[in-house]
Motif scaffolding. Structure first.
Motif, PDB file in Angstrom:
ATOM      1  N   LEU A  79      53.175 111.643 -13.593  1.00 52.89           N
ATOM      2  CA  LEU A  79      53.364 110.449 -14.141  1.00 52.89           C
ATOM      3  C   LEU A  79      54.771 110.529 -14.894  1.00 52.89           C
ATOM      4  O   LEU A  79      55.148 111.737 -15.358  1.00 52.89           O
ATOM      5  N   ARG A  80      55.446 109.406 -15.223  1.00 56.10           N
ATOM      6  CA  ARG A  80      56.652 109.674 -16.113  1.00 56.10           C
ATOM      7  C   ARG A  80      56.347 109.868 -17.414  1.00 56.10           C
ATOM      8  O   ARG A  80      55.119 109.368 -17.879  1.00 56.10           O
TER       9      ARG A  80
ATOM     10  N   ARG B 164      50.839 103.135  -8.685  1.00 52.06           N
ATOM     11  CA  ARG B 164      52.019 103.709  -9.592  1.00 52.06           C
ATOM     12  C   ARG B 164      52.823 104.577  -8.762  1.00 52.06           C
ATOM     13  O   ARG B 164      54.207 104.281  -8.988  1.00 52.06           O
ATOM     14  N   GLN B 165      52.224 105.542  -7.905  1.00 53.97           N
ATOM     15  CA  GLN B 165      53.067 106.200  -7.338  1.00 53.97           C
ATOM     16  C   GLN B 165      53.997 105.419  -6.201  1.00 53.97           C
ATOM     17  O   GLN B 165      55.144 105.645  -6.016  1.00 53.97           O
TER      18      GLN B 165
ATOM     19  N   ASP C  93      56.638 103.648  -8.030  1.00 57.14           N
ATOM     20  CA  ASP C  93      57.809 104.349  -8.486  1.00 57.14           C
ATOM     21  C   ASP C  93      58.598 105.029  -7.330  1.00 57.14           C
ATOM     22  O   ASP C  93      59.724 105.170  -7.476  1.00 57.14           O
TER      23      ASP C  93
ATOM     24  N   LEU D  22      52.761  99.756 -14.769  1.00 55.91           N
ATOM     25  CA  LEU D  22      53.604  99.567 -13.493  1.00 55.91           C
ATOM     26  C   LEU D  22      54.891  99.081 -13.915  1.00 55.91           C
ATOM     27  O   LEU D  22      55.861  99.251 -12.994  1.00 55.91           O
TER      28      LEU D  22
ATOM     29  N   PRO E 132      58.246  99.055 -16.018  1.00 50.60           N
ATOM     30  CA  PRO E 132      58.808  99.842 -17.181  1.00 50.60           C
ATOM     31  C   PRO E 132      59.595  98.839 -18.146  1.00 50.60           C
ATOM     32  O   PRO E 132      59.582  98.996 -19.300  1.00 50.60           O
TER      33      PRO E 132
END
Ligand SMILES: NC(=O)c1ccc[n+]([C@@H]2O[C@H](COP(=O)([O-])OP(=O)(O)OC[C@H]3O[C@@H](n4cnc5c(N)ncnc54)[C@H](O)[C@@H]3O)[C@@H](O)[C@H]2O)c1
Length: 361
Positions: free
Chosen positions: A11-12, A161-162, A165, A206, A208
């Motif tokens: 994750l970020r 999320r992957q 992103d 999800l 930003p």
């Protein structure tokens, strides 16, 4: 079997005031006390027990019948109706607050004041002022706060999320989430405060960008608290989110659509397999010969279903909480994440009261 540490690496980095803080003395095992053994508490207790680097030390509930249930399931664990047994115990490093929302602030505050890290249920607090006070207190005491935004740790949301992103969907157009079923009616909070934290925390995780405005409509039909609601959240760059929560639906629906310029994703959480499907579908407008001559072209390509990890979200999440304590990391759903959701819930209440008046942030 999923390694919670591996997830953290995916994750970020979550920004936050707790980051980069040196915390001495990371021990092998984090000793946990759980307050609240009603509906959700047993899940927290079971998953704490299942972690190698955590030890369940005590369960506290003011209801003796709840403690008897805990005692049958976990003989040998210290059971108490006295909060101070948990809050003041030198044998407890972290406290999980699994009680109704109106109690979260006082219990989390007392735990932090007694030097305990805190895992607190969603929604974090009843007001944003309370959330801000807890964040400030935790920062001052060099302690961690993690808010139980369980879905962020599910295999499906981790996969989504992957995908987001990686830019697979392209620039996002919208996030549209439906969470409806019959009950469970809560007597102290509306459906917005009970169910929407799930969808809003997923949205927050999800996307930003920060919301610019919110509109909420809804209705109450039984006890004066909203039992169905439609919440629209406006983001920069024409990105829009919508959340529909409802306790009066005859059927259970848990569906999220996320569409981008390139591809579209459907997450159906009631599906046993293939929860996520990605559609290579889209629409393009190109101008024809004349100025007003727009051509619409529809693209309809492959559909694929990425594999999702099956590990129990709460286990991954509690593993992350313990890892954050031991290795001085900032939890993915830290106090600031909890505060962002509480602010949205407050805005939804304000807008709902005014029959959909826009609230600008
Ligand atoms: N993350 C999730 O998916 C999820 C799911 C369900 C509930 N929750 C959250 O968990 C929290 C608890 O919900 P629930 O459905 O388990 O409620 P519940 O009413 O079933 O259980 C709460 C328990 O806390 C005890 N309690 C209340 N105040 C106490 C106090 N001051 N000291 C000791 N014990 C006390 C009660 O006796 C009860 O046993 C809520 O914040 C809810 O939003 C989260």
């Amino acid at each position: 079997m999923l390694n919670p540490d591996a997830y953290v690496g995916e994750l970020r980095a979550a920004p936050g005031p707790l980051e980069d803080r040196a915390r001495p003395g990371a021990s092998d095992v984090v000793r946990v006390g759980v307050i609240g053994y009603g509906y959700w508490g047993p899940n927290v207790v079971r998953n704490v027990r299942g972690l190698d680097n955590a030890e369940l030390v005590a369960v506290c509930d003011k209801n003796p019948a709840a403690l008897r249930r805990a005692g049958r399931a976990y003989p040998g664990v210290h059971l108490t109706t006295d909060l101070s047994d948990v809050l003041r115990s030198p044998d407890i490093d972290a406290v999980a607050v699994v009680t109704p929302v109106w109690t979260h602030y006082e219990l989390a505050k007392a735990a932090l004041e007694n030097g305990k890290h805190v895992f607190v249920e969603k929604p974090f607090t009843s007001t944003s002022a309370q959330a801000e006070a807890l964040i400030e207190l935790a920062e001052r005491k060099h302690l961690k706060i993690m808010v139980d935004h369980t879905f962020l740790f599910s295999g499906a949301v981790r996969k989504i999320r992957q995908i987001v992103d990686a830019g697979t969907l392209g620039p996002l157009y919208y996030f549209d989430s439906k969470r409806v079923n019959l009950g469970l009616f809560q007597h102290d909070v509306s459906v917005i405060w009970d169910l929407a934290p799930h969808d809003l925390s997923i949205m927050d995780h999800l996307i930003p960008e920060r919301p610019e405005a919110l509109v909420a409509t809804g209705g109450n039909h039984l006890n004066g608290l909203a039992d169905m609601a439609f919440i629209t959240i406006y983001f920069p760059r024409n990105l829009i989110a919508h959340v529909n929560v409802n306790w009066l639906s005859p059927v259970k629906v848990r569906t999220t659509l996320i569409a981008g310029k390139n591809q579209m994703l459907v997450w159906n959480d009631v599906e046993a397999d293939e929860k996520i499907k990605i559609y290579d579908k889209g629409v393009e407008l190109t101008s024809g010969e004349g100025v007003y001559d727009l051509l619409t072209s529809y693209r309809s390509g492959d559909v694929w279903a990425p594999k999702c990890d099956q590990a129990e979200a709460l286990k991954v999440e509690l593993g992350h909480f313990i890892d954050c304590i031991q290795n001085d990391k900032t939890p993915i759903s830290d106090g600031l994440a909890g505060l962002r959701i509480v602010r949205l819930l407050e805005a939804a209440d304000r807008s709902l009261k005014d029959r959909g008046k826009i609230v600008v942030f």
